[in-house]
Design an enzyme around this catalytic site. Structure first.
Site, PDB file in Angstrom:
ATOM      1  N   GLN A 196      26.756  11.249  24.728  1.00 48.70           N
ATOM      2  CA  GLN A 196      27.508  11.449  26.006  1.00 48.70           C
ATOM      3  C   GLN A 196      27.157  12.816  26.436  1.00 48.70           C
ATOM      4  O   GLN A 196      27.345  13.228  27.732  1.00 48.70           O
ATOM      5  CB  GLN A 196      29.023  11.244  25.726  1.00 48.70           C
ATOM      6  CG  GLN A 196      29.277   9.905  25.448  1.00 48.70           C
ATOM      7  CD  GLN A 196      29.484   9.466  24.153  1.00 48.70           C
ATOM      8  OE1 GLN A 196      28.714   9.901  23.387  1.00 48.70           O
ATOM      9  NE2 GLN A 196      30.436   8.385  23.908  1.00 48.70           N
ATOM     10  N   ASP A 237      41.503  12.445  24.059  1.00 49.42           N
ATOM     11  CA  ASP A 237      41.864  11.038  24.100  1.00 49.42           C
ATOM     12  C   ASP A 237      43.213  10.842  24.021  1.00 49.42           C
ATOM     13  O   ASP A 237      43.874   9.761  24.520  1.00 49.42           O
ATOM     14  CB  ASP A 237      40.920  10.300  23.286  1.00 49.42           C
ATOM     15  CG  ASP A 237      39.473  10.224  23.931  1.00 49.42           C
ATOM     16  OD1 ASP A 237      38.731  11.145  23.646  1.00 49.42           O
ATOM     17  OD2 ASP A 237      39.441   9.298  24.681  1.00 49.42           O
TER      18      ASP A 237
HETATM   19  O1  MRU Z   1      33.989   7.187  23.622  1.00 50.00           O
HETATM   20  P1  MRU Z   1      34.244   7.914  24.883  1.00 50.00           P
HETATM   21  O2  MRU Z   1      32.969   8.298  25.475  1.00 50.00           O
HETATM   22  O3  MRU Z   1      35.077   7.143  25.829  1.00 50.00           O
HETATM   23  O4  MRU Z   1      34.853   9.349  24.240  1.00 50.00           O
HETATM   24  C1  MRU Z   1      35.131  10.090  25.585  1.00 50.00           C
HETATM   25  C2  MRU Z   1      35.833  11.431  25.019  1.00 50.00           C
HETATM   26  O5  MRU Z   1      35.881  11.717  23.728  1.00 50.00           O
HETATM   27  C3  MRU Z   1      36.186  12.276  25.987  1.00 50.00           C
HETATM   28  O6  MRU Z   1      35.966  13.873  25.421  1.00 50.00           O
HETATM   29  C4  MRU Z   1      37.488  12.154  26.144  1.00 50.00           C
HETATM   30  O7  MRU Z   1      37.782  11.002  26.673  1.00 50.00           O
HETATM   31  C5  MRU Z   1      38.113  13.141  27.569  1.00 50.00           C
HETATM   32  S1  MRU Z   1      37.442  12.829  29.060  1.00 50.00           S
HETATM   33  C6  MRU Z   1      38.111  13.527  30.116  1.00 50.00           C
END
Ligand code: MRU
Length: 346
Positions: A196, A237
């Site tokens: 990501q 999260d």
């Molecule tokens: O697995 P993902 O890509 O959904 O994980 C996303 C994250 O860990 C982000 O850092 C988190 O959701 C914060 S987004 C503003």
């Protein structure tokens, strides 16, 4: 913003397919709740606030498609869709927060008219969407003073416009500091296994012309030791009431490294990421994802057949390693429990 992560189009929800970025800009047209749920589960849309918005729009979309005029049938179907959305991903609490808000919107309506219930759900989903962008701008405002001219800031995963309805949380802070005229450099952790950082955060920063360098996750310590990184800024999260924070796997290691090198470690998140029901991070459910995310890179196997794989999508950073939590309601410092309760009640 030059892209739209998610859009409400009345008969469909349009989602920018993040699995294809940055090579391909492709949109999914989800015409039903199950298509939206699938997009969340397979991470076509991802990031805590964005999946909350996705779930809300999925529920509003399902409501539009219900043919029956019987309120009881309508309520039963909506409850089924709420359940479906809640089963998509377990860690980001924003998902459950958004589902609860949709339920509450219905419960507050005393009308028995199904058309009225449908428009109420649509309004609520759009409200959640709009509020999210506003909240991120406020997070940006509240956090921008933490970034000084000339510093190196490290971020992990993607907490940008793609992970939200727009603007971003950690990237929102970076955007706001840059817009104010500060000049600095962003180091972007590639963020294995789904990249990501390398794919999404770098894509966003390049569009904003904010100077950035992608590093592999294992390089952060070495850069800190060389004095290139002056602060770490990540999203979240789920934040338990003592401040323990679940975020993308690898965040905890960064926090430990930052602590060792005496570099401040900041979390940027909306208050909808708080889970005040949980005493500590030990109670946060951590999603485990498919082994193929680790065994394969770009569709090609890189590990020997049959090898065991461990693939948790998140880890928990203890509150003691966090300098401050940047929210839309202000900058929270320790003790977090008191500060979090205070802003929630505000
Ligand atoms: O697995 P993902 O890509 O959904 O994980 C996303 C994250 O860990 C982000 O850092 C988190 O959701 C914060 S987004 C503003």
């Amino acid at each position: 913003m030059k892209f739209k992560t998610i859009e409400w189009k009345k008969d469909l929800v349009r989602i920018l397919d993040q699995r294809k970025l940055p090579q391909e800009i492709r949109y999914l047209e989800c015409r039903g709740a199950s298509a939206v749920a699938k997009a969340i589960r397979n991470m076509a849309i991802r990031g805590a606030p964005a999946i909350g918005v996705g779930a809300a729009m999925g529920i509003a979309l399902a409501a539009r498609k219900i043919r029956s005029n019987h309120p009881e049938i309508f309520w039963t179907k909506i409850e089924e869709v709420c359940h479906l959305m809640g089963e998509t991903r377990p860690t980001a609490v924003n998902l459950f927060w958004a589902i609860e808000r949709m339920r509450r919107a219905l419960n507050q309506l005393h009308s028995e008219d199904v058309e009225g219930l449908k428009s109420r759900l649509e309004r609520e989903a759009l409200q959640i969407y709009r509020e999210d962008v506003e909240i991120n701008r406020k997070i940006g405002e509240n956090g921008k003073s933490l970034i000084q001219d000339g510093v190196g800031a490290l971020t992990h995963c993607n907490a940008g416009g793609l992970a939200t309805a727009g603007y971003g949380t950690a990237l929102g802070v970076i955007r706001s500091a840059w817009a104010e005229g500060k000049r600095f450099h962003v180091y972007v952790d590639e963020t294995r296994p789904l990249l990501q950082g390398a794919r999404l955060t770098a894509w966003e920063l390049i569009q904003e012309k904010i100077p950035c360098t992608v590093i592999t996750d294992s390089m952060a310590g070495s850069l800190m030791e060389k004095g290139k990184i002056n602060l770490v800024l990540v999203g979240a999260d789920r934040i338990a009431r003592n401040g323990d924070t679940a975020n993308k796997i690898g965040t905890y290691s960064l926090a430990v490294l930052a602590n060792w090198h005496q570099i401040p470690f900041y979390v940027a998140a909306p208050t909808s990421t708080f889970d005040l029901n949980l005493t500590s991070g030990k109670d946060i459910p951590i999603e485990e994802r498919a082994a193929e995310e680790v065994t394969h890179v770009g569709g090609r196997r890189v590990t020997p057949e049959g090898v065991k794989v461990f693939n948790p999508a998140f880890d928990v950073t203890p509150h003691s390693l966090i300098e401050a939590i940047i929210t839309e309601k202000g900058l929270l410092r320790k003790p977090f429990e008191k500060a979090m309760r205070w802003v929630v009640d505000k």
